[in-house]
Design an enzyme around this catalytic site. Structure first.
Site, PDB file in Angstrom:
ATOM      1  N   GLU A 176      25.959 -13.126   5.199  1.00  0.00           N
ATOM      2  CA  GLU A 176      26.391 -11.979   4.394  1.00  0.00           C
ATOM      3  C   GLU A 176      25.552 -10.734   4.677  1.00  0.00           C
ATOM      4  O   GLU A 176      24.573 -10.458   3.987  1.00  0.00           O
ATOM      5  CB  GLU A 176      26.327 -12.312   2.904  1.00  0.00           C
ATOM      6  CG  GLU A 176      26.844 -11.172   2.022  1.00  0.00           C
ATOM      7  CD  GLU A 176      26.776 -11.455   0.528  1.00  0.00           C
ATOM      8  OE1 GLU A 176      27.273 -10.625  -0.257  1.00  0.00           O
ATOM      9  OE2 GLU A 176      26.215 -12.501   0.146  1.00  0.00           O
ATOM     10  N   LYS A 213      30.689 -13.261   5.073  1.00  0.00           N
ATOM     11  CA  LYS A 213      30.988 -12.568   3.825  1.00  0.00           C
ATOM     12  C   LYS A 213      30.656 -11.098   4.025  1.00  0.00           C
ATOM     13  O   LYS A 213      29.495 -10.734   4.232  1.00  0.00           O
ATOM     14  CB  LYS A 213      30.189 -13.151   2.655  1.00  0.00           C
ATOM     15  CG  LYS A 213      30.515 -12.478   1.314  1.00  0.00           C
ATOM     16  CD  LYS A 213      29.980 -13.256   0.123  1.00  0.00           C
ATOM     17  CE  LYS A 213      30.324 -12.556  -1.187  1.00  0.00           C
ATOM     18  NZ  LYS A 213      29.931 -13.351  -2.374  1.00  0.00           N
TER      19      LYS A 213
END
Length: 295
Positions: A176, A213
């Protein structure tokens, strides 16, 4: 790796719920839920209240694997229970929701336009404990605030190094590198970021793919190459401070990307709601995010 869970994430329809509020974000999450800071005396009470909120969400009849593919847990939750069962076990065995674990310990101070991950002491032991409890994957968040090539490269190098450690432990990492939605050069950051992601994904074995993500992009469909990359199991999007309506609208314009929302998921939920009102509000939120994820 649990192959059934792998297949669920790879081909199932739905989204990943981010229920991993940590020490820094918990007071804000509780305030949005209708619990002020003067209503708890210390961290123990604070974490107890946020666990009660999470429990209310995951035990709701609205929260099932029919629309929710996975859920990301905070480390404290891993050792706690939902409805008398270990949290990860309850998610998978009762709800059909794949459990993930947030493993990062927060962010370093900003340098070169980015915030790297803080060190994660005892990571090998944490990964082993998570796997033993039935966790499928992990999540680790960095932040990018400026289009600084050197800073972005350091974020990605750190993320992929950590990702390889997670893969070696038999878990699937959610990588992420969040882009700040307020960044003046957000679109340029995303161009640099995507190039760096593809370069590093090309070095991975497609037999052990990762999840990405990412912040919802400025250009619709911008993550198509990432969605189609053989070393990517799934691309999920964070809401990043957008309202649920705005996040859903942006998500629906990015085919192949599904939600992994936190604040946008819990928006409108309140500790003061009756169970019927709470479940109705949660059902509305889940349905809207689900629809945007499969658009």
């Amino acid at each position: 790796m649990n192959q059934e869970q792998h297949n669920r994430i790879a081909s199932g329809q739905g989204f990943i719920a981010a229920l991993d509020q940590s020490g820094g974000s918990t007071p804000k999450a509780l305030k949005l839920y209708g619990i002020e800071e003067n209503e708890y005396a210390d961290d123990a009470e604070m974490f107890g209240l946020v666990h009660a909120m999470r429990t209310r969400i995951v035990t709701s009849p609205a929260f099932t694997g029919e629309r929710v593919l996975g859920a990301i847990l905070f480390e404290r939750t891993l050792d706690d229970q939902f409805d008398g069962q270990d949290a990860a076990t309850y998610l998978w065995d009762v709800k059909g929701v794949v459990p993930f674990l947030k493993i990062d310990k927060g962010l370093e101070d900003e340098a070169d336009g980015v915030q790297l991950l803080k060190p994660i002491p005892g990571l090998d032991a944490l990964l082993a404990r998570a796997k033993a409890k039935g966790v499928f994957g992990t999540k680790e968040r960095s932040v990018i605030k400026q289009n600084n090539a050197g800073g972005i490269a350091r974020v990605l190098d750190q993320q992929f190094e950590l990702g390889r450690q997670v893969l070696a432990a038999g878990l699937v990492p959610i990588i992420e590198p969040e882009v700040d939605i307020k960044a003046a050069d957000k679109a340029d950051i995303e161009t640099t970021l995507k190039q760096g992601l593809i370069e590093r994904l090309d070095t991975l074995d497609p037999a052990t793919p990762v999840i990405l993500k990412l912040t919802l992009p400025s250009v619709d469909g911008f993550f198509r190459e990432l969605v189609e990359h053989p070393a990517v199991l799934k691309v999920v999007a964070l809401s990043g401070g957008y309202s649920r309506d705005d996040a859903n609208a942006k998500l629906a314009k990015n085919p192949g990307v599904v939600a992994s929302f936190s604040r946008a998921l819990t928006e409108g939920l309140s500790a003061q709601q009756s169970d019927d009102a709470f479940n109705e509000a949660l059902d509305t939120a889940i349905e809207s995010i689900y629809r945007a994820s499969i658009a």
